[in-house]
Design a protein around this motif. Structure first.
Motif, PDB file in Angstrom:
ATOM      1  N   ASN A   1      -5.952   3.119  -1.923  1.00 51.49           N
ATOM      2  CA  ASN A   1      -4.904   3.073  -0.904  1.00 51.49           C
ATOM      3  C   ASN A   1      -5.017   4.241   0.070  1.00 51.49           C
ATOM      4  N   LYS A   2      -5.506   5.365  -0.427  1.00 53.42           N
ATOM      5  CA  LYS A   2      -5.695   6.520   0.449  1.00 53.42           C
ATOM      6  C   LYS A   2      -6.717   6.199   1.535  1.00 53.42           C
TER       7      LYS A   2
ATOM      8  N   ASP B   1      -6.348   6.762 -15.305  1.00 58.53           N
ATOM      9  CA  ASP B   1      -7.572   6.454 -14.547  1.00 58.53           C
ATOM     10  C   ASP B   1      -7.308   5.330 -13.549  1.00 58.53           C
TER      11      ASP B   1
ATOM     12  N   CYS C   1       0.835  -1.202   0.000  1.00 61.18           N
ATOM     13  CA  CYS C   1       0.000   0.000   0.000  1.00 61.18           C
ATOM     14  C   CYS C   1       0.869   1.251   0.000  1.00 61.18           C
TER      15      CYS C   1
ATOM     16  N   ILE D   1      -0.291  11.888  -1.073  1.00 60.05           N
ATOM     17  CA  ILE D   1      -1.205  11.190  -1.993  1.00 60.05           C
ATOM     18  C   ILE D   1      -2.208  12.172  -2.595  1.00 60.05           C
TER      19      ILE D   1
ATOM     20  N   LEU E   1      -2.363  14.291 -11.044  1.00 66.70           N
ATOM     21  CA  LEU E   1      -2.813  13.344 -12.066  1.00 66.70           C
ATOM     22  C   LEU E   1      -4.079  13.852 -12.742  1.00 66.70           C
TER      23      LEU E   1
ATOM     24  N   GLN F   1      -6.410   3.495  -7.987  1.00 71.64           N
ATOM     25  CA  GLN F   1      -5.609   2.767  -7.012  1.00 71.64           C
ATOM     26  C   GLN F   1      -5.145   3.685  -5.886  1.00 71.64           C
ATOM     27  N   LEU F   2      -4.774   4.913  -6.253  1.00 73.38           N
ATOM     28  CA  LEU F   2      -4.369   5.866  -5.220  1.00 73.38           C
ATOM     29  C   LEU F   2      -5.523   6.129  -4.259  1.00 73.38           C
ATOM     30  N   GLU F   3      -6.718   6.287  -4.795  1.00 70.41           N
ATOM     31  CA  GLU F   3      -7.892   6.551  -3.945  1.00 70.41           C
ATOM     32  C   GLU F   3      -8.112   5.392  -2.978  1.00 70.41           C
TER      33      GLU F   3
ATOM     34  N   LYS G   1      -4.482   4.478 -12.288  1.00 71.32           N
ATOM     35  CA  LYS G   1      -3.567   4.972 -11.264  1.00 71.32           C
ATOM     36  C   LYS G   1      -4.325   5.770 -10.202  1.00 71.32           C
ATOM     37  N   ILE G   2      -5.215   6.630 -10.664  1.00 78.15           N
ATOM     38  CA  ILE G   2      -5.997   7.450  -9.730  1.00 78.15           C
ATOM     39  C   ILE G   2      -6.863   6.549  -8.849  1.00 78.15           C
TER      40      ILE G   2
ATOM     41  N   ILE H   1      -2.754  12.812  -6.523  1.00 79.20           N
ATOM     42  CA  ILE H   1      -4.034  12.659  -7.211  1.00 79.20           C
ATOM     43  C   ILE H   1      -4.404  13.946  -7.941  1.00 79.20           C
TER      44      ILE H   1
END
Lengths: 134, 134
Positions: free
Chosen positions: B103-104, B94, A54, A93, A100, B99-101, B96-97, A97
């Motif tokens: 994990n966030k 998309d 993560c 993060i 991005l 996945q970031l969300e 990537k975003i 975001i």
DNA sequence: GTAATCCTTGGAGTTAACTCTAAGTCAAGA
DNA sequence: TCTTGACTTAGAGTTAACTCCAAGGATTAC
């Protein structure tokens, strides 16, 4: 209740090389070894791997992850440090975001241009139209 | 109407080393040189740098960016290829975003735990409470 | 005219994060 | 017992993306 390094590799999608590399780097200090020296991963170790993934996937370098692991091993006296780390990381993060999203808008604009350019058969013509609009 | 490599470095935040490295890598094939061999960047070159940054910051490797630059140099016959590239890259962003969300969310959950742990002075106690809730 | 400050090149070095190799150990199945 | 396959280690190699260095050339400030 115990997994070999190969089983963990399959479960996590990491390679055995990577898992050993992580251990050598100090990211997995909790793993037990059998009498013959074979690593035995527990469910808790899988949890650690999951949080490591993560953090890694959100751009934290292994060095930073190691710091967190080390603090965790030190116990409750490092709770504030870990909290601060997570809070800072969350800000990072958010920034990521936001950037991005911004760049995505630009790509979408490009897609619009290129769709028209493909229709017309010329990018230059489309760019000239754009310039006129303004 | 022309900028030296040092001026461009200041404008873009890249170093002169990086700019030369990009040129050597084939990312900046349009830059002119003065009679004495000094690079002269135009406003168009700055635009190229800007899109290069956009692609790089969204995770495209320099190799992929070079492909795009090469296609651009080939002219209108590569319009479809470039369009497809941008469309694929948008999908990657998309993902990537998303996945970031995801994990966030996990990090935010951790922040909640640690805030309580700091108050109580023990992470273990908080984790036990969590287990009871379920 | 000379010192400071830019610029040039080729090529070597760095960092992060793997990725692989060689040589050997160990446990289970035919 | 023999082979197969998974495991062990230390350490070397790889890749991407810089980052720096040495040696030298051009321009500007005084």
């Amino acid at each position: 209740m115990g997994y070999s390094i190969g089983q963990v590799a399959k479960k996590t999608g990491l390679t055995t090389h990577t898992l050993r590399f992580y251990e050598k780097s100090g990211l997995l200090p909790f793993i037990k070894k059998s009498s013959s020296g074979v690593r035995v991963f527990s469910d808790e170790d899988l949890n650690w791997l999951s949080i490591i993934e993560c953090l890694k996937d959100t751009g934290m370098p292994l060095k930073g992850i190691k710091q967190y692991i080390d603090w965790s091993a030190e116990g409750d006296k490092t709770l504030e440090k870990r909290l601060k780390m997570f809070e800072q990381h969350k800000l990072d993060i958010d920034k990521k975001i936001a950037q991005l999203e911004k760049n995505k808008n630009r790509i979408e604009y490009k897609i619009g241009l290129y769709k028209r350019a493909v229709k017309v058969g010329s990018l230059e013509k489309v760019l000239q139209e754009e310039r006129c609009k303004k």
